[in-house]
Design an enzyme around this catalytic site. Sequence first.
Site, PDB file in Angstrom:
ATOM      1  N   GLU A 154      26.921  66.092   4.061  1.00  0.00           N
ATOM      2  CA  GLU A 154      27.320  67.440   3.653  1.00  0.00           C
ATOM      3  C   GLU A 154      28.303  67.451   2.498  1.00  0.00           C
ATOM      4  OE1 GLU A 154      27.013  66.450   6.768  1.00  0.00           O
ATOM      5  OE2 GLU A 154      25.553  67.806   7.657  1.00  0.00           O
TER       6      GLU A 154
ATOM      7  N   HIS B 215      28.488  74.187  17.095  1.00  0.00           N
ATOM      8  CA  HIS B 215      27.327  74.766  16.402  1.00  0.00           C
ATOM      9  C   HIS B 215      27.319  76.287  16.488  1.00  0.00           C
ATOM     10  CE1 HIS B 215      25.804  70.651  16.798  1.00  0.00           C
ATOM     11  NE2 HIS B 215      24.810  70.945  16.003  1.00  0.00           N
TER      12      HIS B 215
HETATM   13  C1  LIG Z   1      27.258  66.851  10.409  1.00  0.00           C
HETATM   14  C2  LIG Z   1      25.955  67.284  10.949  1.00  0.00           C
HETATM   15  N1  LIG Z   1      24.944  67.507  10.100  1.00  0.00           N
HETATM   16  C3  LIG Z   1      23.750  67.917  10.540  1.00  0.00           C
HETATM   17  C4  LIG Z   1      23.534  68.112  11.870  1.00  0.00           C
HETATM   18  C5  LIG Z   1      22.190  68.619  12.400  1.00  0.00           C
HETATM   19  N2  LIG Z   1      21.471  67.499  13.013  1.00  0.00           N
HETATM   20  C6  LIG Z   1      21.591  67.243  14.320  1.00  0.00           C
HETATM   21  S1  LIG Z   1      20.812  65.825  14.745  1.00  0.00           S
HETATM   22  C7  LIG Z   1      20.295  65.577  13.165  1.00  0.00           C
HETATM   23  C8  LIG Z   1      19.504  64.357  12.836  1.00  0.00           C
HETATM   24  C9  LIG Z   1      20.298  63.135  13.122  1.00  0.00           C
HETATM   25  O1  LIG Z   1      19.559  62.007  12.793  1.00  0.00           O
HETATM   26  P1  LIG Z   1      19.930  60.605  13.370  1.00  0.00           P
HETATM   27  O2  LIG Z   1      21.363  60.304  13.090  1.00  0.00           O
HETATM   28  O3  LIG Z   1      18.945  59.645  12.840  1.00  0.00           O
HETATM   29  O4  LIG Z   1      19.791  60.755  14.950  1.00  0.00           O
HETATM   30  P2  LIG Z   1      18.464  61.072  15.765  1.00  0.00           P
HETATM   31  O5  LIG Z   1      18.389  62.561  15.916  1.00  0.00           O
HETATM   32  O6  LIG Z   1      17.318  60.507  15.043  1.00  0.00           O
HETATM   33  O7  LIG Z   1      18.686  60.420  17.084  1.00  0.00           O
HETATM   34  C10 LIG Z   1      20.729  66.580  12.324  1.00  0.00           C
HETATM   35  C11 LIG Z   1      20.447  66.669  10.894  1.00  0.00           C
HETATM   36  C12 LIG Z   1      24.619  67.880  12.738  1.00  0.00           C
HETATM   37  N3  LIG Z   1      24.519  68.092  14.040  1.00  0.00           N
HETATM   38  N4  LIG Z   1      25.798  67.456  12.254  1.00  0.00           N
END
Ligand SMILES: Cc1ncc(C[n+]2csc(CCOP(=O)(O)OP(=O)(O)O)c2C)c(N)n1
Lengths: 338, 338, 336, 336
Positions: free
Chosen positions: C68, C137
Site C-alpha cells: 500500500e 476492516h
Molecule cells: C495490508 C492489507 N492489504 C490488503 C489486504 C486484503 N487481503 C487480505 S488477504 C489478501 C491476500 C494475501 O495474500 P497472501 O499473503 O499470499 O496470503 P493468502 O491469502 O494467499 O493465504 C489480501 C490482498 C489486507 N487484509 N491487508
Amino acid sequence: MPDTFKDGNVPYAVRAYSPEVLLAALKKMMLIRKFEEGAEDSYTRGLIHGTMHLSIGQEASAVGSCMSLTDEDKITSTHRGHGHCVAKGADLGKMFAEFFGKETGYCKGRGGSMHIADPAKGNLGANGIVGGGLPIAVGAALSAKRLGTGAVTVCFFGDGANNEGAFHEALNMAAVWKLPVVFVCENNKYGMSTSTERSTAVKNIADRSASYSMPGVTVDGNDFSAVAEAVDAAVERARSGEGPSLVENVTYRWRGHSKSDRNRYRTKEEIAEWMERDPIATMAAMLIDHKIIDQDGVAALEAETTQIIKDAITFASGSPDPDVSEATRDVYTQEAAA
Amino acid sequence: MPDTFKDGNVPYAVRAYSPEVLLAALKKMMLIRKFEEGAEDSYTRGLIHGTMHLSIGQEASAVGSCMSLTDEDKITSTHRGHGHCVAKGADLGKMFAEFFGKETGYCKGRGGSMHIADPAKGNLGANGIVGGGLPIAVGAALSAKRLGTGAVTVCFFGDGANNEGAFHEALNMAAVWKLPVVFVCENNKYGMSTSTERSTAVKNIADRSASYSMPGVTVDGNDFSAVAEAVDAAVERARSGEGPSLVENVTYRWRGHSKSDRNRYRTKEEIAEWMERDPIATMAAMLIDHKIIDQDGVAALEAETTQIIKDAITFASGSPDPDVSEATRDVYTQEAAA
Amino acid sequence: MNMQAKPTLRELSYAEAIREAMDIALSQDERVILMGEDIGVYGGAFQVTGDLVEKYGTDRVMDTPISELGGAGIAVGAALTGLRPIFEFQFSDFAALAMEQIVNQAAKVRYMLGGAVSVPLVMRFPAGSGTGAAAQHSQSLEAWLGHVPGLKVVQPSTPEDAKGLLLAALEDPDPVMIFEHKILYKMKGPVPEGYYTTPIGKAAIRRTGKDVSIIATSIMAQKAMTAAETLAGEGIDAEVIDLRTVRPMDRETVLASVRKTGRLLCVYEGVKTLGVGAEISAMVAESDAFDFLDAPIIRLGGAESPIPYNPELEKAVVPQVPDILDAARGLLKGRI
Amino acid sequence: MNMQAKPTLRELSYAEAIREAMDIALSQDERVILMGEDIGVYGGAFQVTGDLVEKYGTDRVMDTPISELGGAGIAVGAALTGLRPIFEFQFSDFAALAMEQIVNQAAKVRYMLGGAVSVPLVMRFPAGSGTGAAAQHSQSLEAWLGHVPGLKVVQPSTPEDAKGLLLAALEDPDPVMIFEHKILYKMKGPVPEGYYTTPIGKAAIRRTGKDVSIIATSIMAQKAMTAAETLAGEGIDAEVIDLRTVRPMDRETVLASVRKTGRLLCVYEGVKTLGVGAEISAMVAESDAFDFLDAPIIRLGGAESPIPYNPELEKAVVPQVPDILDAARGLLKGRI
Ligand SMILES: Cc1ncc(C[n+]2csc(CCOP(=O)(O)OP(=O)(O)O)c2C)c(N)n1
Ligand SMILES: Cc1ncc(C[n+]2csc(CCOP(=O)(O)OP(=O)(O)O)c2C)c(N)n1
Ligand SMILES: [Mg+2]
Ligand SMILES: [Mg+2]
C-alpha cells in the site's frame, strides 16, 4: 533427534518423531481440514455474518511448522489462520464459537475468524492486516531474548505479504539483532487473485533471505516431513542464538481466497492438479508405509476427528451471544495498574 | 560512446565524454562543494533558521549519476539533496534564495533546504522523509512508460533509507513492471549516527538487488568515472526497456549529519582517511592526467565557481522575503480545472 | 443538484455508478489509470472495477502487489508527472499503511514547492462497518484526512453522487480522497447517463425542514432520511443535509440551515471523538449561527470502541435509525 | 497538582525531565527498554535520551534502523510478550509510516481478542513547529491518535508533567502516546525528584479566572498563560486550563470552567479543522454547559496549510500570543 540415522529412504519425520507424535500430527491435520469444512458449511447455511479464509490444502504447512514448538513458544498468524491455531493446540469449540461470534469464543465474539488468538498456547493471533504480524513476531522474539525465556517465535505469512514493506523491515531487524524467530512463508501461489509471477520480482521467496544474511530454504509445503525438517532446523538455530531463518512452504489453497472468489485467475486444471497432492493423504500414506498406522487406524482417526468437530460445532451453536450492552467492553484494561 | 576504444588505462569517463562535458562535470562538483560551504557559512553566521544536510565529500556521486540525463529525465532526491539539484542543472541563486527562505527561491521560501526542487530540469525534489522519494521515482518511471516519453528516472537514496519498507516495495514494483528507473544508493556508511553494520543485515546494499531480480553493482562513489560508468549503463538499460537497476555509490559525508551532530559515532581518523579520498581532487587529477585541463585551468575554475557562489548568495540575500499575508498560498491549485 | 446532468435516468447501484465514472474517464483521457490490489481480473474486492480490465487492459487497470505504501507513492509520482491515477485501497483501513505518502507527500508537495507542481490524484477508500469484517476492516477514517490541508475529502451517499464526485475529483488538479461506504455499494438509485460532475465542497439538502437540522455523512445520510420520515409523522419537520464533502466543508449550507431550525444533530459513523461531527459542531458553535441555537448541539457518532465482529455488537457501536429518532426527539423535547 | 510529589524541587528542562523519567523507569524495571532512531550514542535527535545508553547499554537503549513501521510493530510485539518498550519517533510526522501498527494493532488487539491481552506500550512523538524544519517535520498530529479508541494520548506542557505523564504512561497497561513539543524541550521548570506520576485524563487549571475559559494544549498552554497576564491588566480575568490529555478528555474540568465563565476559547497548534479544539468545542456544545455560554465558542488552531519554512511564515500559521489576546478580547467585547 537421531542425527546418526541417515537412511535416505526414511523420511525425516519418521526418523525424528515418535509414532504418537506423528499420529497426533496427522490428527491435527485432519482437524484443520474438518474445521475448515465445518466453517464452510456453516457459512453456506447462513450462520456466519463475516468472511473467512480457508486453509484447506495447506494443512501440512501449519502442522509441520509447529512440531518443535512448546506452549512457551509463540506464533503469529494471518487472516488464513485457522490451521495455525489448531496446530498450536487450540480448542476447536472455542474456535467455532468465535467464528459464530459467541461470548464463549476465543475473542468473546469480538474478533471473529480473522482475529482468533490463543495466548495461553502461545498463539498471538491471526491478523487482518497482510504483513501485520511480521514485526509483531520480531517483537515477541525480542522479548524472548531480553527476558531470556528461550522461547522461539514462528511467524506465518503469505506470498502476498512478502511484498509489504513490513516484511523487509521485520526481517532486517530480526537479522541485525539475531533474534530467535523463524519466518515461515506459506507460498500458495496467489495473494488473492494476484500470482507471485505478477507481484513478486524473485523466483523463490526464500531467496530474499540473502538480503538479510539469513538462511533461506524452499520446501514442498504439502510434504509434512519436508516442512517439519526445514522448520525444526530453523527453530533449533533460533533457539541456540544463531538468529532468524526464512522457510518457504510451497503449497496451494483449494478454495477461493474468501467467500466471494470466482476463481477467475486460475484454471480448474491447476486446482485439480494440486488437489491430487493432498497433504493429508500424503501424510497418511507415509505413516502407513512406515507401519505407524494402517487403513483402519486412519478410518478411526477420521471418525474421531469428525466427532470432535461435530461436538465443537454443537458447543459453539449452543453458546450465548455476547451481551449487546457490553459492546464496548475491553477497549481498555479495567484493572488499575500494578 | 567509443565502445571500441578498450584501453584499460583510460578511465571510462575520459573515453565516454568530450572534454567540455568533463570540465562541466568538474565545475558542477566544485559548485556543489562551494554551495555547501556557503550554506554552512551562512548557517554559522546565523542567516539560517532551519537545519541542513551537507553533501561535502559526495560530489562525484551526485554529478556522476546524472551524466546521461537530459532535462526530460527525472530525479528524486533526499534531505541531502543540494548536490543532486546542482548536478541536474539548478540555478545556484534560486537555491540559496530558498535556503534563505526568500520569495525568489525555488519553493518561494516555503520549502527550504529539505524541499528544493526544480521540476523544469526534471528534479522532482528533495524529500524530508527518508525513503519518501523511492515510490515517487517509480511513479515517474511509470508515467514515462505509459506516456512513452522515453524518460528515465534516477532515484537517489541513502544507506539508511534502504531499510525502509518503501525501498522494498518500490524496487519490487519497478522490477515487476520493468520500469525505466535507476536506484542510486549513496552509501555514506551512516544513517545519521547508525552505521550500516548496526542497521543493515547485508554486506553490500547492492546485493539486495537480487531480491528484485535486477542488476546491482557497488562502486567507489568517490570516483566520478566509476559512478558515471555504472549509472550510464543502468540508464541505458532503463531507456531501452530492460527495466530497473540498483547502483550503490560508496562514499562518505565529511560533515556531521546535520547542524547538531557531535560526531560521537565515528572517529576523527575515519573522517581524515576519507577526506584524503576527495572526489573533486581525484576528478581534477584524472582530467589533468589526460590533459583535459591543467593546474591553471583548475585554479581558474576554482575562481569562477567561487564567484558564481558569491553572486548567488548576493542575489539570495538581496531578495525579498515572502509576504506573510500569503503564508497559506499554494495549498491548493487556484486555477479551475481544464 | 447537478445542472449538467442529462435527463435520462436509470437505476444503477453505487458500485456500478462508480464503475461507469471510471469507464468514462478511461475512455476520455489516456492519462487516467487505475491502480489497486485485485482490481483486474478479480474485479476488486467489492466488484467496483468489475470487468474494466477487459476493456482497457492491464496497463491501464493495474493490479498492484500488496504494497500500500509503495503503491500510493507510485500513484503520487505518476500524478506528478502526467498521469491521472485512481488508486483503490482494498479497505480504507489499509490507508494506515500509506499515510506517509498521502499526507506527507501528496497533500504537501504543491505547497512545499511553492506552487510549482500539483498532484492530480484520486484515491478511493471502501469504508465503514456492517460486513462482519471486524476491527481492522470496518473503520471510517475520513476525519484523519479531513484534518490534512492539501487534500480534499468527499463521502458520496448516493449512486448519482458517487459517479459525479469521482468525475469531479478527476477534474480537480489536487488530490481528492473518496470515502465510499461498503454497505452502499449494492444500493440502487437513479444515475444520469454520460458525463457530469457533482461539485466538491457542496453539501446537498436532501429534505427541507424547519425544526431540526440533521447533518449526516455517507450512509448516515440515508439513515437520517429514513428517520426524518418517521419524525414527520410525529410532527417534527427535520431538515436533512448530506454533507458530501468533509474538506472543504460547506459552511454556508450548514449555517443557513441552523439559522433556520435552531437545532443541530450531527450523525456520522466514524468514532465520535474527533470525528467529522466534532468539526460540524465546532464550526457552527463559533459562527454567527450560534445565536440561533435553541438547544445543545448533539452528535451521534460511532462508539469509543473498535468495530466488533458479532453482528449485533457491530450494529450497536454505530448510529442506527432509532438512535437518530431518539436524539431528534430529545432535541425537540422542550418545544413539544 | 501531584499529590505524591516529593517536596524538593529543582529546575530541569523538559527534555531533562523526560530523560529522568526514563532513567527511573530503566533502573526500576528490567522490562523497560527504549527503542528509536539514533537514541543511543547520538542521544536522540533532540538529545532527550542523552547518555542513557552509557548507563544501560545498547540492549536496553536500542538504536533502530530507519524502519518506523517495523520498529513500531516490534515494540507492539514486545509489549504483548512481557517488555515495556518506550518507542521514540524521531519526529512525530514519521508516525504516518507507522499508523498501521499503532492504530490497527496496538490500539485494537486487546479489544479484538476479547480482553485476553494488553499492550503496555509507550510512544513518544516530538511534535510541532518552530524549528524551521518545514512541512514534513513540524506537524501536530495528536488529533489523529485522539480519534482512535484503545489509545490514550497526552500532551505535556511543562517539565513536571513531562516526567509525571511518562511515568504514568509506563504504569498504564494500555498504549499511551505522548506528544512532546520540540520547542519545549529546552524550557526549564521545577520538577519533583524521584518517582511520581501525573494522572492521565486530568486537565490542569493553570490559572483560575471568571471571565473566559482558555483551554489550551501543549505549548499553547504556555502562550495562554502569557496572554492571560496581559488580559489581567486589561481587566479580563481568564481561566487557563492545560488540557494535558487529549484522550480520554477531562470533560468535568472543562465543563466546570465553562459553566463558571460562560465563554470558551480553545487554543491548539494542530490544524484547526478537525483538530483537538473541535472536540473540546463539540464536547461543550452538547453538554449542559451549553446553557451557560454567553458567546460563540472560538477556536484558535493552526492554519489550513502545511507548515512553511520561512520563519515569519512559520509563525504566521500557528496561534501566537497576540492572536490569543485578540480572540479573548473579541469574546468579551459585548461585556466590556
Ligand atoms: C495490508 C492489507 N492489504 C490488503 C489486504 C486484503 N487481503 C487480505 S488477504 C489478501 C491476500 C494475501 O495474500 P497472501 O499473503 O499470499 O496470503 P493468502 O491469502 O494467499 O493465504 C489480501 C490482498 C489486507 N487484509 N491487508
Ligand atoms: C522516515 C524518516 N525517518 C527518519 C528521519 C530522520 N532522518 C533524517 S536523515 C536520516 C538519516 C538518513 O540516512 P541515509 O538514508 O543514509 O542518508 P544520509 O543522511 O546518510 O545522506 C534520518 C534518520 C526522516 N527524515 N524520515
Ligand atoms: Mg498467498
Ligand atoms: Mg547514509
